[in-house]
Design an enzyme around this catalytic site. Sequence first.
Site, PDB file in Angstrom:
ATOM      1  N   PHE A 195     -14.088  33.127  -5.779  1.00 50.80           N
ATOM      2  CA  PHE A 195     -13.170  34.201  -5.369  1.00 50.80           C
ATOM      3  C   PHE A 195     -13.812  35.088  -4.283  1.00 50.80           C
ATOM      4  CE2 PHE A 195     -11.971  38.667  -6.940  1.00 50.80           C
ATOM      5  CZ  PHE A 195     -10.917  38.806  -6.054  1.00 50.80           C
ATOM      6  N   ILE A 223     -27.268  25.359  -8.507  1.00 48.33           N
ATOM      7  CA  ILE A 223     -28.478  26.199  -8.381  1.00 48.33           C
ATOM      8  C   ILE A 223     -29.404  26.053  -9.592  1.00 48.33           C
ATOM      9  CG2 ILE A 223     -27.517  27.883  -6.745  1.00 48.33           C
ATOM     10  CD1 ILE A 223     -27.134  29.805  -9.161  1.00 48.33           C
ATOM     11  N   GLU A 272     -21.734  32.266 -13.234  1.00 45.47           N
ATOM     12  CA  GLU A 272     -20.677  32.264 -14.235  1.00 45.47           C
ATOM     13  C   GLU A 272     -20.249  33.718 -14.310  1.00 45.47           C
ATOM     14  OE1 GLU A 272     -19.175  29.911 -15.827  1.00 45.47           O
ATOM     15  OE2 GLU A 272     -20.420  28.237 -15.193  1.00 45.47           O
ATOM     16  N   THR A 304     -23.283  43.301 -10.485  1.00 43.57           N
ATOM     17  CA  THR A 304     -22.088  43.918 -11.056  1.00 43.57           C
ATOM     18  C   THR A 304     -22.408  45.277 -11.679  1.00 43.57           C
ATOM     19  OG1 THR A 304     -20.504  43.681 -12.864  1.00 43.57           O
ATOM     20  CG2 THR A 304     -22.569  42.535 -13.146  1.00 43.57           C
ATOM     21  N   ASP A 305     -21.376  46.108 -11.778  1.00 44.77           N
ATOM     22  CA  ASP A 305     -21.573  47.400 -12.455  1.00 44.77           C
ATOM     23  C   ASP A 305     -21.724  47.228 -13.969  1.00 44.77           C
ATOM     24  OD1 ASP A 305     -18.942  46.723 -13.097  1.00 44.77           O
ATOM     25  OD2 ASP A 305     -18.063  48.632 -12.471  1.00 44.77           O
ATOM     26  N   GLU A 306     -21.382  46.023 -14.478  1.00 49.43           N
ATOM     27  CA  GLU A 306     -21.438  45.826 -15.935  1.00 49.43           C
ATOM     28  C   GLU A 306     -22.867  45.889 -16.472  1.00 49.43           C
ATOM     29  OE1 GLU A 306     -19.006  42.860 -17.690  1.00 49.43           O
ATOM     30  OE2 GLU A 306     -17.365  43.201 -16.310  1.00 49.43           O
ATOM     31  N   TYR A 314     -22.624  37.982 -20.435  1.00 48.19           N
ATOM     32  CA  TYR A 314     -22.489  37.940 -18.973  1.00 48.19           C
ATOM     33  C   TYR A 314     -23.310  39.052 -18.334  1.00 48.19           C
ATOM     34  CZ  TYR A 314     -20.500  39.193 -14.420  1.00 48.19           C
ATOM     35  OH  TYR A 314     -20.347  39.554 -13.093  1.00 48.19           O
ATOM     36  N   LYS A 359     -26.652  38.965 -15.814  1.00 50.78           N
ATOM     37  CA  LYS A 359     -26.696  39.558 -14.465  1.00 50.78           C
ATOM     38  C   LYS A 359     -27.821  40.601 -14.397  1.00 50.78           C
ATOM     39  CE  LYS A 359     -24.217  38.936 -11.382  1.00 50.78           C
ATOM     40  NZ  LYS A 359     -24.171  37.950 -10.276  1.00 50.78           N
ATOM     41  N   ASN A 375     -13.198  43.496  -8.885  1.00 48.23           N
ATOM     42  CA  ASN A 375     -12.474  43.081  -7.671  1.00 48.23           C
ATOM     43  C   ASN A 375     -11.123  42.493  -8.036  1.00 48.23           C
ATOM     44  OD1 ASN A 375     -14.751  42.015  -5.110  1.00 48.23           O
ATOM     45  ND2 ASN A 375     -15.204  43.438  -6.739  1.00 48.23           N
TER      46      ASN A 375
HETATM   47  P1  NAD Z   1     -16.095  33.162  -9.369  1.00 41.43           P
HETATM   48  O1  NAD Z   1     -16.264  32.752 -10.791  1.00 41.43           O
HETATM   49  O2  NAD Z   1     -14.734  33.240  -8.776  1.00 41.43           O
HETATM   50  O3  NAD Z   1     -16.943  32.198  -8.425  1.00 41.43           O
HETATM   51  C1  NAD Z   1     -18.231  31.754  -8.758  1.00 41.43           C
HETATM   52  C2  NAD Z   1     -18.582  30.600  -7.837  1.00 41.43           C
HETATM   53  O4  NAD Z   1     -19.915  30.161  -8.181  1.00 41.43           O
HETATM   54  C3  NAD Z   1     -17.664  29.372  -8.003  1.00 41.43           C
HETATM   55  O5  NAD Z   1     -17.308  28.863  -6.741  1.00 41.43           O
HETATM   56  C4  NAD Z   1     -18.521  28.362  -8.752  1.00 41.43           C
HETATM   57  O6  NAD Z   1     -18.217  27.016  -8.456  1.00 41.43           O
HETATM   58  C5  NAD Z   1     -19.926  28.743  -8.282  1.00 41.43           C
HETATM   59  N1  NAD Z   1     -20.959  28.351  -9.257  1.00 41.43           N
HETATM   60  C6  NAD Z   1     -20.949  28.598 -10.582  1.00 41.43           C
HETATM   61  N2  NAD Z   1     -22.057  28.065 -11.149  1.00 41.43           N
HETATM   62  C7  NAD Z   1     -22.763  27.481 -10.151  1.00 41.43           C
HETATM   63  C8  NAD Z   1     -23.992  26.773 -10.097  1.00 41.43           C
HETATM   64  N3  NAD Z   1     -24.697  26.533 -11.207  1.00 41.43           N
HETATM   65  N4  NAD Z   1     -24.440  26.347  -8.893  1.00 41.43           N
HETATM   66  C9  NAD Z   1     -23.719  26.572  -7.760  1.00 41.43           C
HETATM   67  N5  NAD Z   1     -22.536  27.221  -7.766  1.00 41.43           N
HETATM   68  C10 NAD Z   1     -22.068  27.668  -8.937  1.00 41.43           C
HETATM   69  O7  NAD Z   1     -16.855  34.560  -9.269  1.00 41.43           O
HETATM   70  P2  NAD Z   1     -16.495  35.850  -8.404  1.00 41.43           P
HETATM   71  O8  NAD Z   1     -15.582  36.703  -9.173  1.00 41.43           O
HETATM   72  O9  NAD Z   1     -16.187  35.464  -7.021  1.00 41.43           O
HETATM   73  O10 NAD Z   1     -17.929  36.577  -8.426  1.00 41.43           O
HETATM   74  C11 NAD Z   1     -18.915  36.241  -7.447  1.00 41.43           C
HETATM   75  C12 NAD Z   1     -20.175  37.055  -7.735  1.00 41.43           C
HETATM   76  O11 NAD Z   1     -19.859  38.453  -7.701  1.00 41.43           O
HETATM   77  C13 NAD Z   1     -20.780  36.803  -9.124  1.00 41.43           C
HETATM   78  O12 NAD Z   1     -22.163  36.815  -8.993  1.00 41.43           O
HETATM   79  C14 NAD Z   1     -20.304  37.986  -9.954  1.00 41.43           C
HETATM   80  O13 NAD Z   1     -21.234  38.281 -10.963  1.00 41.43           O
HETATM   81  C15 NAD Z   1     -20.257  39.087  -8.911  1.00 41.43           C
HETATM   82  N6  NAD Z   1     -19.268  40.156  -9.146  1.00 41.43           N
HETATM   83  C16 NAD Z   1     -17.962  39.851  -9.417  1.00 41.43           C
HETATM   84  C17 NAD Z   1     -17.042  40.890  -9.570  1.00 41.43           C
HETATM   85  C18 NAD Z   1     -15.581  40.610  -9.850  1.00 41.43           C
HETATM   86  O14 NAD Z   1     -14.843  41.555 -10.137  1.00 41.43           O
HETATM   87  N7  NAD Z   1     -15.109  39.389  -9.761  1.00 41.43           N
HETATM   88  C19 NAD Z   1     -17.466  42.228  -9.463  1.00 41.43           C
HETATM   89  C20 NAD Z   1     -18.825  42.494  -9.209  1.00 41.43           C
HETATM   90  C21 NAD Z   1     -19.708  41.441  -9.031  1.00 41.43           C
HETATM   91  O1  DAU Z   2     -16.913  45.254 -13.324  1.00 39.96           O
HETATM   92  C1  DAU Z   2     -17.196  44.103 -12.608  1.00 39.96           C
HETATM   93  C2  DAU Z   2     -16.816  42.881 -13.413  1.00 39.96           C
HETATM   94  O2  DAU Z   2     -15.401  42.852 -13.457  1.00 39.96           O
HETATM   95  C3  DAU Z   2     -17.364  41.583 -12.843  1.00 39.96           C
HETATM   96  O3  DAU Z   2     -18.761  41.614 -12.883  1.00 39.96           O
HETATM   97  C4  DAU Z   2     -16.842  40.382 -13.636  1.00 39.96           C
HETATM   98  O4  DAU Z   2     -17.272  39.177 -13.022  1.00 39.96           O
HETATM   99  C5  DAU Z   2     -15.331  40.432 -13.648  1.00 39.96           C
HETATM  100  O5  DAU Z   2     -14.848  39.384 -14.469  1.00 39.96           O
HETATM  101  C6  DAU Z   2     -14.821  41.780 -14.174  1.00 39.96           C
HETATM  102  O6  DAU Z   2     -15.089  41.921 -15.593  1.00 39.96           O
HETATM  103  P1  DAU Z   2     -13.989  42.517 -16.612  1.00 39.96           P
HETATM  104  O7  DAU Z   2     -14.316  41.981 -17.956  1.00 39.96           O
HETATM  105  O8  DAU Z   2     -13.832  43.973 -16.455  1.00 39.96           O
HETATM  106  O9  DAU Z   2     -12.655  41.811 -15.987  1.00 39.96           O
HETATM  107  P2  DAU Z   2     -11.407  41.106 -16.668  1.00 39.96           P
HETATM  108  O10 DAU Z   2     -10.409  40.853 -15.589  1.00 39.96           O
HETATM  109  O11 DAU Z   2     -11.792  39.981 -17.565  1.00 39.96           O
HETATM  110  O12 DAU Z   2     -10.833  42.266 -17.606  1.00 39.96           O
HETATM  111  C7  DAU Z   2     -10.422  43.516 -17.080  1.00 39.96           C
HETATM  112  C8  DAU Z   2      -9.965  44.374 -18.253  1.00 39.96           C
HETATM  113  O13 DAU Z   2      -8.753  43.812 -18.798  1.00 39.96           O
HETATM  114  C9  DAU Z   2     -10.946  44.426 -19.422  1.00 39.96           C
HETATM  115  O14 DAU Z   2     -10.909  45.703 -20.026  1.00 39.96           O
HETATM  116  C10 DAU Z   2     -10.416  43.377 -20.398  1.00 39.96           C
HETATM  117  C11 DAU Z   2      -8.909  43.450 -20.170  1.00 39.96           C
HETATM  118  N1  DAU Z   2      -8.186  42.176 -20.384  1.00 39.96           N
HETATM  119  C12 DAU Z   2      -8.606  41.076 -19.732  1.00 39.96           C
HETATM  120  C13 DAU Z   2      -7.968  39.867 -19.900  1.00 39.96           C
HETATM  121  C14 DAU Z   2      -8.470  38.622 -19.191  1.00 39.96           C
HETATM  122  C15 DAU Z   2      -7.055  42.137 -21.209  1.00 39.96           C
HETATM  123  O15 DAU Z   2      -6.644  43.179 -21.780  1.00 39.96           O
HETATM  124  N2  DAU Z   2      -6.428  40.938 -21.361  1.00 39.96           N
HETATM  125  C16 DAU Z   2      -6.840  39.795 -20.762  1.00 39.96           C
HETATM  126  O16 DAU Z   2      -6.218  38.719 -20.991  1.00 39.96           O
END
Ligand code: NAD
Ligand code: DAU
Length: 347
Positions: A11, A60, A84, A130-132, A155, A159, A185
């Site tokens: 993503f 990786i 992941e 991540t902020d988590e 998770y 991280k 995001n």
């Molecule tokens: P995502 O799950 O959409 O994408 C992860 C990507 O990593 C995928 O393309 C997957 O194929 C690849 N991948 C997974 N395992 C792998 C491995 N072993 N080797 C090579 N590639 C591998 O994740 P995202 O939401 O785009 O998040 C990207 C990064 O940003 C992550 O490190 C996540 O912790 C961080 N992040 C995400 C959010 C969010 O809200 N989504 C917020 C803050 C930080």
């Molecule tokens: O804060 C950054 C993080 O945000 C990233 O590091 C993670 O990769 C990303 O997955 C995200 O984590 P969250 O757990 O906050 O995101 P998620 O979309 O899974 O959930 C957002 C909120 O919604 C959380 O409070 C859980 C709730 N939720 C989520 C799902 C999937 C529901 O209530 N129902 C659902 O089915």
Amino acid sequence: MNILITGGAGFIGSHVVRLFVLKYPNYNIYNLDALTYAGNLENLKDIEDRPNYTFIKADITDGEVIDSLFKSHKFEGVIHLAAESHVDRSIEDPLAFVKTNIIGTVNLLNAFKQCWDGNFNGKRFYHISTDEVYGTLGQKGLFTESTAYNPNSPYSASKASSDHFLRSYGETYKLPYVVTNCSNNYGQNQFPEKLIPLFINNIINNKPLPVYGDGNYTRDWLYVKDHALAIDLVYHEGLDGETYNIGGFNEWKNIDLVKLLCNQMDKKLKRPIGSSEKLITYVKDRPGHDLRYAIDASKINKELGWRPSVTFEQGLEKTIDWYLENKEWLDNVTSGQYKSYYKKQYN
Ligand code: NAD
Ligand code: DAU
């Protein structure tokens, strides 16, 4: 300049790859991705033929492959996003998160260190975190760069561990690194396991909207393209050894966000206002569910001049429009494996 972007088929990674490929024609951008369930090369169809773009399918967690890629390509910059990334999956299978997020990150650090052998001038290793890692907030307060790490899910623990390894390589081997900790995001190409795309998909298909617990959990939402712009800025202008928090200045309780989304979807789908809200179903809570995340992004704002460019309403509308216009993408990623994941998680 050879730049390695890991997780570029995911993503956030796909938005970062696109930005760098188009904005920096003099950089060679290598997108390394294992193409797990979350990786999708369809996300990059529009730029795959650019001369400065190369895709490498690799995992990786395989240290030997990573070492040899660094030997052959001499990556001067690394922007590491491969991970992941879904909390619910980490509760089911923590070890997968240890392997990719911790061992995978250490493999990259080792390969980078070995490749440059102390000659780090002009090199940079950037970890997208991540902020988590900070754990949870109560009703008040914000995460700053000096908030102590206190991860609550497998998770976030993985991280946090990768951030600690990064910092330790900086201290021990003088490896030049930078890290950003970002909030939730949303936007185009997000896999529909996360709240917003999962709910968009369920609304389209008239399926229940599974709100965890009482829905009074708070997240700070950022449009993915604004995150990509922040990553560009930090990669080029951030200082070695620094952490920058990135957030949306945009806190929403889940239930309020879901109601806003329902309202916007009713309008887009030309359904009677209120019909999507009827799909809201309160379900069993996520174990260890963090109550609230909220970012103090004043450091990146003051030092690098970054702030989000779109409001939440604008970003959400762009996001909904994209999913409605890309039904095929959504149908492709929700067929197969997704069905069994969904059944296990929600039934
Ligand atoms: P995502 O799950 O959409 O994408 C992860 C990507 O990593 C995928 O393309 C997957 O194929 C690849 N991948 C997974 N395992 C792998 C491995 N072993 N080797 C090579 N590639 C591998 O994740 P995202 O939401 O785009 O998040 C990207 C990064 O940003 C992550 O490190 C996540 O912790 C961080 N992040 C995400 C959010 C969010 O809200 N989504 C917020 C803050 C930080
Ligand atoms: O804060 C950054 C993080 O945000 C990233 O590091 C993670 O990769 C990303 O997955 C995200 O984590 P969250 O757990 O906050 O995101 P998620 O979309 O899974 O959930 C957002 C909120 O919604 C959380 O409070 C859980 C709730 N939720 C989520 C799902 C999937 C529901 O209530 N129902 C659902 O089915």
